[in-house]
Structures are given as structure tokens and as C-alpha cells.
Design a protein around this motif. Structure first.
Motif, mmCIF file in Angstrom:
data_model
loop_
_atom_site.group_PDB
_atom_site.id
_atom_site.type_symbol
_atom_site.label_atom_id
_atom_site.label_comp_id
_atom_site.label_asym_id
_atom_site.label_seq_id
_atom_site.Cartn_x
_atom_site.Cartn_y
_atom_site.Cartn_z
ATOM 1 N N ASP A 1 0.825 -1.207 0.000
ATOM 2 C CA ASP A 1 0.000 0.000 0.000
ATOM 3 C C ASP A 1 0.858 1.255 0.000
ATOM 4 O O ASP A 1 1.727 1.400 -0.823
ATOM 5 C CB ASP A 1 -0.982 0.002 1.178
ATOM 6 N N TYR A 2 0.581 2.159 0.940
ATOM 7 C CA TYR A 2 1.275 3.444 0.889
ATOM 8 C C TYR A 2 2.727 3.353 1.341
ATOM 9 O O TYR A 2 3.537 4.206 1.000
ATOM 10 C CB TYR A 2 0.529 4.532 1.653
ATOM 11 N N LEU B 1 4.438 2.625 -1.885
ATOM 12 C CA LEU B 1 4.406 3.848 -2.688
ATOM 13 C C LEU B 1 5.394 4.874 -2.141
ATOM 14 O O LEU B 1 6.111 5.528 -2.913
ATOM 15 C CB LEU B 1 2.987 4.434 -2.707
#
Length: 112
Positions: free
Chosen positions: A69-70, A73
Motif C-alpha cells: 500500500d502506501y 508507494l
């Protein structure tokens, strides 16, 4: 979100990939600066090769630490941003020193 902690068997891989990230980032910035200072293209190519190694180390670090997820990223954005930082810092230094050189040439010409 970090859901799964690093397995004990992957601890050293996580540790060494993190250490390599720091080392390769330093070497990348140094080689890039040296290529600009010396004007030799070989150092620029070596900087790109080192940056490719940096990308691999970030990938290994993200995989071993179960980033998703983040977090994944964020890791990608940080390594891509670091790829641009030596270029931007070089342009900033060149622009500020070019201004100083321009002023010193003007003041030096009036002393004769």
C-alpha cells in the motif's frame, strides 16, 4: 500498513539491504557530482549503474519488510526522488556559483 513483522531469518537481509541503500545512495551522488566536475561521461554511466543497484536494494528492502500500500508507494517515491536530487542540487550550485563568478569578474576588471 505494516501487518507482518520481518521474519528472523530475513533480519540480516533487511539489515544489509538497508546498509546498501545508504552506501549506494552516497556513491551515486558522488559519482554524479564527479561526472559533472570532471566532464567524463564514464562517471555518469557508473552513477546510473549504481542507481540501478539502489533501486534493486530498495526493492529487496521493501519485499523483505513486507511493504505494501502506501509504504510501498512511499519507498518508490523516495527512491525516485533521490534519483533527481543530485541533478537539482548540481543545478542549484551551478546557478549560485555562476552568479558569484559573474560578480567577481566585474569587480576584478575595475582594479587596473
Amino acid at each position: 500498513m505494516l501487518i507482518e513483522p520481518v521474519a528472523l531469518s530475513d533480519f540480516f537481509l533487511s539489515f544489509f539491504s538497508a546498509a546498501l541503500i545508504i552506501l549506494l545512495a552516497t556513491v551515486y551522488a558522488a559519482l554524479y557530482a564527479w561526472s559533472k566536475i570532471s566532464g567524463r561521461r564514464a562517471f555518469g554511466i557508473a552513477a546510473w549503474v549504481i542507481y540501478a543497484g539502489l533501486l534493486i536494494c530498495v526493492g529487496v528492502f521493501s519485499y523483505v519488510n513486507h511493504f505494501n500500500d502506501y509504504w510501498l508507494l512511499l519507498s518508490l517515491l523516495m527512491v525516485l526522488g533521490y534519483g533527481w536530487m543530485p541533478r537539482l542540487i548540481w543545478k542549484l550550485c551551478a546557478a549560485t556559483h555562476d552568479d558569484e563568478t559573474h560578480h567577481s569578474h566585474q569587480s576584478g576588471g575595475h582594479h587596473d
